[in-house]
Design an enzyme around this catalytic site. Structure first.
Site, mmCIF file in Angstrom:
data_model
loop_
_atom_site.group_PDB
_atom_site.id
_atom_site.type_symbol
_atom_site.label_atom_id
_atom_site.label_comp_id
_atom_site.label_asym_id
_atom_site.label_seq_id
_atom_site.Cartn_x
_atom_site.Cartn_y
_atom_site.Cartn_z
ATOM 1 N N TYR A 180 -22.288 -11.937 -9.432
ATOM 2 C CA TYR A 180 -23.010 -11.181 -8.514
ATOM 3 C C TYR A 180 -24.157 -10.817 -9.311
ATOM 4 C CZ TYR A 180 -18.309 -9.784 -6.221
ATOM 5 O OH TYR A 180 -17.896 -9.475 -5.470
ATOM 6 N N ARG A 228 -21.830 -4.839 -17.538
ATOM 7 C CA ARG A 228 -20.393 -6.140 -17.179
ATOM 8 C C ARG A 228 -20.943 -7.228 -17.573
ATOM 9 N NH1 ARG A 228 -15.236 -5.900 -14.168
ATOM 10 N NH2 ARG A 228 -14.297 -4.549 -15.613
ATOM 11 N N ARG A 327 -5.437 -1.752 -11.940
ATOM 12 C CA ARG A 327 -4.312 -1.653 -10.874
ATOM 13 C C ARG A 327 -3.508 -0.456 -11.142
ATOM 14 N NH1 ARG A 327 -4.301 -8.118 -9.543
ATOM 15 N NH2 ARG A 327 -5.524 -8.007 -11.834
ATOM 16 N N CYS A 350 2.050 -1.572 -12.128
ATOM 17 C CA CYS A 350 1.260 -2.265 -11.032
ATOM 18 C C CYS A 350 2.127 -3.037 -11.450
ATOM 19 C CB CYS A 350 -0.504 -2.360 -11.311
ATOM 20 S SG CYS A 350 -1.146 -4.440 -10.761
ATOM 21 N N CYS A 357 -4.132 -3.815 -2.414
ATOM 22 C CA CYS A 357 -5.894 -3.189 -3.138
ATOM 23 C C CYS A 357 -6.852 -4.226 -2.170
ATOM 24 C CB CYS A 357 -5.383 -3.030 -4.721
ATOM 25 S SG CYS A 357 -4.386 -4.383 -4.859
ATOM 26 N N CYS A 369 -2.417 0.871 -1.986
ATOM 27 C CA CYS A 369 -1.381 -0.308 -3.477
ATOM 28 C C CYS A 369 0.234 -0.398 -2.620
ATOM 29 C CB CYS A 369 -1.482 1.010 -4.621
ATOM 30 S SG CYS A 369 -0.426 0.691 -5.580
ATOM 31 N N GLU A 417 24.299 0.937 -0.822
ATOM 32 C CA GLU A 417 23.767 -0.444 -0.897
ATOM 33 C C GLU A 417 25.176 -1.130 -1.153
ATOM 34 O OE1 GLU A 417 22.865 -4.307 -1.136
ATOM 35 O OE2 GLU A 417 21.043 -1.901 0.124
ATOM 36 N N ALA A 462 27.174 -1.151 5.260
ATOM 37 C CA ALA A 462 26.804 -0.458 6.709
ATOM 38 C C ALA A 462 27.091 0.543 7.219
ATOM 39 C CB ALA A 462 25.234 -0.479 6.695
#
Length: 667
Positions: A180, A228, A327, A350, A357, A369, A417, A462
């Site tokens: 950048y 940075r 994250r 994460c 994201c 997220c 389940e 089920a």
């Protein structure tokens, strides 16, 4: 790269020791580094931003560096990013500083200028860069900056810093990394100038040094100023680790900088600084360690630092002084306090899926997220809960999230389940090495089931009777989806079925997990799949099979989005997968698949195949829904996840969460 993560606690180590950075003291070493949230409204701080950053501060993070604060209008890709200097922004900036400071966190703004990696949709003018070289992703030729434009840019950086200082913020960070703005001047690969802003390392760093000197002259010695920077551009012809050390020494020697945040890469290696789960943890830790060894400034490192244990290892090894956990903190903003009290098993991890994201941000939507549906949502008012008896059918991600959330808010939950384990489709995907981190969210959710008191009954098909016998007040169906086995593709809607789809050697792609013995040496995977089944099984099989991936789209793995697709392609090619893009099948024979370009169906050619795997989408498994509605007419029944409509993982978590919050309301 950091050592493998361990289960050792981080609460007693360096992670929670204070650190002096410039004129401020951080309460611990955990930082939320800059990331674009797209939460702004007309470029101004929104209620959603206030809630988001306040939640981070409340969770115990030491310093928050907000991302994408535009220094001038040219940097604004849309109204969802923040303006640094607009007079209308002052009130919101002040409220944000007050909200963060109320919880003991330091607030810093990353000042952002995109350069050739920008977007001209909003301002319609040309992109500006040191040299007229197009970015490989944006692919727009920029205008070479003139001296007056450089002076104007420097002035906007100073005005931005002054505005945020006046609003009560603690500092600014200059983004000079990841290709950048100022990073383009620093790079010999991007900067071909022959004037005082190019030619030599000193010339290429002149813009950054000027920005820093002018900001420091304006704000004084006691306000925080960070940079940075890349530890390496990670591209041929760019700045490497040696040049990074030289730049770091120059910045440290200037006296204008209080800390350095080490990242890496640019759009030539996009998006390595947002690496997905297939990458090793701590990509830039070694680069940060080299910089730290050369300067006395505090060093921050970020990217794929996913747990307190890993963060502690980085600090203990002396690689950095602060750890950026973007994250990980999105997934669980309460991570610092949970880790400090020794409750690491309660941290929602994460998994590096990059769907909710960066995937959403790249699509032009605001950040969410994948595994934390609360992100970006308004804080719910506390309300009294009338505990209800809830039955959740299906322990895939949607069902697990529904069960845990419902139990957390006070309901009595039973989870049924049919399999002997939880996880659904992501339990299968976790068996592929590059997708192994799916297992982390399953481990967390299994622990949450126990912590919140959910009664789990495995090996329970089920059936209406099984649900009825539990006398539920409400039912959440998360029974998933099943593969479409006809080979039908919407690319050729006139073909109801793929001829030959019903032969014994033609299987749904997911069958490779349950029937590996049925897979021959030569495998053709037909990819018309929005879920990643095709690329996942191709990657799984490639080491021991000859795999051809036939994709109806112009590229493989479009489900993964721009944030993951390059890494996916690299893995497939390294594994030896043959990719036939913009291609589809017209028929399956005994030992071959007849294929053709999607735009030229008449140009048929044969691809040898012992096994053909169909990844052509899924259909819902919701047979229980009408049966329960009929049998239990007074019981609310909600469908979530693939049972509602087969979609991606972030939508499954969202569905489950929302269904749990809706218990007690009309469905």
């Amino acid at each position: 790269m950091t050592p493998p993560m361990t289960s050792a606690g981080a609460s007693a180590g360096r992670l929670f020791s204070p650190l002096q950075v410039g004129n401020v003291t951080l309460r611990n070493r955990i930082v939320s580094p800059p990331h674009g949230t797209y939460f702004a409204e007309d470029g101004l701080v929104s209620r959603r931003q206030l809630d988001y950053y306040e939640t981070l501060a409340r969770g115990g993070v030491a310093m928050i560096v907000t991302g994408s604060w535009a220094v001038w209008p040219r940097t604004m890709p849309n109204a969802l990013t923040n303006r640094a200097t607009d007079p209308r922004a002052v009130a919101g900036h002040t409220r944000l500083a007050e909200a963060v400071h109320a919880h003991g966190s330091i607030l810093v703004a990353q000042l952002h200028e995109s350069g050739r990696q920008g977007n001209t949709a909003a301002h319609r003018g040309p992109l500006l860069a040191p040299s007229p070289l197009p970015d490989p992703v944006v692919r727009e030729v920029p205008k070479e900056m003139e001296r007056s434009e450089i002076d104007d840019l420097v002035d906007h950086y100073v005005r931005s810093a002054e505005a945020l200082r006046a609003a009560g913020w603690d500092g600014v960070e200059i983004l000079a990394a990841q290709g950048y703005g100022p990073a383009q001047f620093l790079s010999p690969q991007m900067n071909h100038r022959t004037d005082e802003y190019g030619g030599s390392p000193a010339g290429r760093s002149r813009l950054l040094r000027t920005i820093l000197a002018c900001i420091r002259a304006s704000v004084g010695p006691d306000w925080l100023v960070g940079v940075r920077m890349n530890g390496s551009d990670c591209v041929e012809g760019g700045a490497g680790p040696e040049q990074a050390v030289v730049l770091a020494e120059t910045l440290a020697g200037s006296g204008h900088v209080d800390y350095l945040s080490i990242s890496g890469a640019s759009n030539e290696a996009y998006p390595l600084w947002i690496a997905d789960m297939s990458h090793a943890p701590g990509l830039f830790v070694d680069l940060a360690a080299r910089v730290r060894a050369s300067v006395s400034l505090p060093i921050l490192v970020a990217t794929r630092i996913t747990s307190p244990e890993q963060a502690e290892q980085i600090l203990t090894a002396g690689a950095a002084d602060m750890v950026g956990m973007v994250r990980a903190l999105i997934a669980d903003p309460g991570l610092p306090l949970k880790a400090q009290r020794g409750a690491s098993t309660e941290i929602r991890p994460c998994i590096g899926a990059n769907q909710g994201c960066i995937g959403r941000v790249l699509s032009g939507a605001s950040m969410r997220c994948t595994v934390n549906p609360r992100v970006g949502e308004p804080r719910l008012p506390q309300r009294s809960i009338q505990a209800r008896r809830v039955v959740v059918v299906g322990a895939g991600p949607a069902g697990l999230e529904a069960a845990v959330t419902a139990a957390e808010v006070g309901h009595r939950v039973t989870l049924l389940e049919r399999a002997p384990h939880i996880g659904g489709q992501i339990a299968l995907a976790a068996r592929v090495p590059s997708r192994a981190e799916f297992g982390r969210i399953l481990t967390f959710l299994e622990a949450e089931l126990a912590r919140t008191g959910v009664e789990v009954r495995l090996d329970r098909p089920a059936e209406v009777s099984a649900v009825r016998d539990l006398a539920p007040d409400e039912v959440i169906l998360a029974t998933g989806s099943r593969p479409i086995r006809t080979g039908f593709s919407t690319a050729f809607p006139g073909r109801d079925v793929l001829p030959g789809h019903d032969q014994d050697h033609v299987l749904p792609a997911v069958d490779v997990f349950s029937r590996p013995e049925a897979v021959g040496r030569r495998v053709v995977v037909l990819d018309d799949d929005p879920h990643g089944h095709a690329t996942t099984v191709a990657e799984l099989l490639a080491p021991d099979h000859d795999v051809t991936l036939v994709c109806r789209s112009i590229s493989a793995g479009q489900w993964s989005g721009p944030a993951n697709q390059i890494a996916l392609y690299s893995r497939l090619q390294r594994a030896g997968v043959r990719i036939l893009a913009a291609t589809w099948a017209s028929a399956v024979g005994d030992a071959e698949v007849l294929c053709h370009p999607t735009h030229a169906p008449q140009d048929v050619f044969a691809v040898p195949a012992d096994t053909v795997l169909l990844a052509t989408g899924n259909c819902v498994v919701d047979d229980l829904y009408p049966a329960l509605r009929n049998e239990l007419p007074d019981v609310a029944v909600r469908r979530v996840g693939d049972c509602l409509a087969p979609r991606l993982l972030d939508q499954a978590f969202w569905d489950g969460h929302q269904a749990a919050l809706a218990i007690g309301r009309e469905p």
